[in-house]
Design an enzyme around this catalytic site. Structure first.
Site, PDB file in Angstrom:
ATOM      1  CD  GLN A 183      -2.861  -1.314   2.414  1.00  0.00           C
ATOM      2  OE1 GLN A 183      -2.568  -0.511   3.308  1.00  0.00           O
ATOM      3  NE2 GLN A 183      -3.618  -2.335   2.570  1.00  0.00           N
ATOM      4  CG  HIS A 253      -2.810  -0.732   7.869  1.00  0.00           C
ATOM      5  ND1 HIS A 253      -3.091  -1.561   8.695  1.00  0.00           N
ATOM      6  CD2 HIS A 253      -3.597  -1.247   6.687  1.00  0.00           C
ATOM      7  CE1 HIS A 253      -3.919  -2.419   8.183  1.00  0.00           C
ATOM      8  NE2 HIS A 253      -4.131  -2.275   6.814  1.00  0.00           N
ATOM      9  CD  GLU A 346     -13.255   3.415  14.435  1.00  0.00           C
ATOM     10  OE1 GLU A 346     -12.393   4.551  14.788  1.00  0.00           O
ATOM     11  OE2 GLU A 346     -13.422   2.411  15.123  1.00  0.00           O
ATOM     12  CE1 TYR A 356      -8.585  10.199  18.915  1.00  0.00           C
ATOM     13  CE2 TYR A 356     -11.129   9.926  18.231  1.00  0.00           C
ATOM     14  CZ  TYR A 356     -10.126  10.990  18.631  1.00  0.00           C
ATOM     15  OH  TYR A 356     -10.465  12.246  19.051  1.00  0.00           O
ATOM     16  CE1 TYR A 367      -9.844  -6.508   5.805  1.00  0.00           C
ATOM     17  CE2 TYR A 367      -7.873  -6.512   7.039  1.00  0.00           C
ATOM     18  CZ  TYR A 367      -8.824  -5.841   6.283  1.00  0.00           C
ATOM     19  OH  TYR A 367      -8.734  -4.480   6.181  1.00  0.00           O
TER      20      TYR A 367
END
Ligand code: HEC
Length: 473
Positions: A183, A253, A346, A356, A367
């Site tokens: 990513q 991420h 979210e 959070y 997953y």
């Protein structure tokens, strides 16, 4: 505890824990097939027991807690056994998420139809979709320069310019080398709020580095520079963690979005790099929202500057993979969107120093269908303003500030990758009071921005292009 109930607890604990004492995590889909399908149907469509796909509920309103209660306590007098003794709390939570997914058609192709053409009618405005630049390569973010120029990042490491509607064939020369893997790659581009005066442009990218064993490692880095005669010049590194915080390879991420507040503080998001526990660890930079000065200095009033060993740029923590960040221009409140795991995407209101919750609490599961935890809330951890279970793969966001769609002004535009939708959230202070889908099936939507002309620009992956929404005539 009576001997009987302690035996009961022992049995319950044994079903959830293996001989080694390690919790065995069970795939929620398989659990459903084994324990529920016989009565409720393999696809929840109903058999001897009622369908759980419709919106008719005998017990509660189909909210998470009523469903969990039905599973735990059963309805013995009607023929459903209680499962509270055989299933752990996280198994029950996993089943609830699995049911949510099935109800939303999870597993079916996300495209529900053909790409839209012609006039698209949303509730308050009709619009058409125009292609601004085609044949990009994994575009990631968009920013608007003066004089009708647009910047688009391409993940492999190119900064492209669209000049008066024309994509220039050459990328900007001399932008930093990136690790384009997983990513990671070249991600965010953002202009300094005083760009007109100082010309600063900020980039966020995955740094291609090697650790002391020669392994490829990477983490997000933020630089600023200027564009002169088609080249990236005057580069300064604004934020970079030391090498021991880098994580192996490409992987997942990285974050990363940038937003400036009205005092020119720079906020940026950093994903947890696939290390959920790091998000709760203030000595690690990943899984956080950071706040720095526009030149990279650490503000003296950051929440953790006095905490020994804490990363001084941290503003909030417990953030999994935040892919959207923007200030509400009316209230100055910072909004963030964050990828959950499977379920539990979210939207958060980001406030100084708060936690959070990832990966202690979540509305999602792993997953592979196994539960992460039954905990969706805990003292000292923030609740999202809105969450999506199943996930839409929530991505870039933008408060619409243009004039072309007056009824959408001050609303939050939200993109999604997997679900391929553009959503519009109505925001009242720090609450989400409404949500509608403006557009679907155009491709995976990575980023959104309102252009100076009031059009809404969308960065699309597959097909890789930049499009814009313009009011229908
Ligand atoms: C032996 C049959 C049977 C099995 C097995 C069974 N159920 Fe049920 N379930 C029922 C029946 C019958 C009802 C409806 C009770 C009624 O009519 O009041 C019900 C009701 C429910 C409800 C409440 C629905 C509503 O409308 O409020 C939920 C939720 C539910 N079941 C989930 C499950 C799950 C999840 C499993 C597997 C862990 C499961 N059930 C296993 C028979 C079964």
């Amino acid at each position: 505890m009576t001997p009987r109930s302690s035996l009961f607890f022992l049995l319950a604990a044994c079903t959830a824990a293996g001989v080694s004492g390690q919790v065995i995590k069970r795939d929620s889909g398989k659990l459903y097939a084994e324990m529920c399908a016989a009565c409720h149907g393999a696809k929840l469509q109903g058999a001897s027991a009622p369908s759980m796909l419709d919106d008719t509920w005998l017990y509660g309103n189909g909210d998470d807690e009523s469903i969990a209660k039905s599973i735990r306590d059963g309805h013995p007098e009607k023929g459903m056994p209680p499962f509270g003794a055989t299933l752990s709390a996280s198994d029950v939570r996993g089943l609830v998420i699995f049911m949510r997914e099935q109800r939303a058609g999870f597993g079916r192709p996300s495209r529900s139809g053909d790409a839209p053409t012609g006039v698209i009618k949303a509730k308050d405005h009709s619009f058409t979709v125009e292609i601004v630049a085609d044949k990009l390569s994994h575009p990631w973010a968009v920013a608007f320069l003066p004089e009708n120029k647009i910047l688009v990042t391409e993940k492999p490491g190119r900064l492209r310019v669209i000049d008066n509607g024309k994509l220039l064939p050459e990328a900007i020369r001399g932008t930093p080398a990136v690790r384009d893997a997983g990513q990671g790659g070249l991600m965010e581009v953002a202009l300094h709020p005083d760009y007109a005066k100082n010309g600063w442009i900020y980039l966020a990218y995955s740094d291609p580095a090697k650790d002391k064993n020669g392994r490829d490692v990477s983490l997000t880095v933020i630089v600023r520079g200027k564009i002169r005669d088609g080249a990236w010049v005057d580069q300064e590194t604004i934020w970079k963690a030391s090498i021991e915080f880098y994580r192996p390879g490409g992987g997942v991420h990285f974050g990363c979005r940038i937003a400036f507040d009205k005092d020119n503080y720079l906020f940026f998001s950093h994903g947890e790099r696939g290390r959920g526990e790091d998000a709760q660890d203030l000595t690690k930079p990943n899984g956080k929202i950071h706040r720095i000065h526009d030149d990279g200095r650490i503000p003296v009033d950051n929440p953790f500057v006095d905490k020994p060993n804490a990363f001084k740029s941290i503003w909030t923590y417990g953030n999994r993979n935040p892919q959207g960040l923007d200030f509400d221009p009316r209230t100055g409140v910072l909004w963030e969107t964050e990828h959950g795991p499977r379920g539990g995407d979210e939207t958060n209101v980001i406030r100084r120093g708060l936690n959070y919750g990832w990966n202690t609490i979540t509305y999602g599961m792993n997953y592979d269908g196994t539960p992460i935890t039954d905990k969706t809330a805990q003292e000292g951890m923030e609740q999202p303003a809105l969450y999506w279970t199943p996930s839409i793969a929530v991505c870039g966001i933008d408060f619409y500030e243009g004039d072309a769609f007056p009824k959408w002004k001050g609303h939050l535009l939200v993109t999604s990758l997997a679900k391929e939708e553009l959503r519009l959230l109505t925001i009242d202070g720090e609450k989400v009071t409404g949500q509608q889908t403006l557009l679907a099936n155009l491709g995976r939507l990575r980023d959104v921005g309102s252009g100076p002309d009031g059009s809404i620009y969308l960065v699309v992956n597959g097909p890789d292009r930049l499009v814009r929404l313009v009011p229908a005539k």
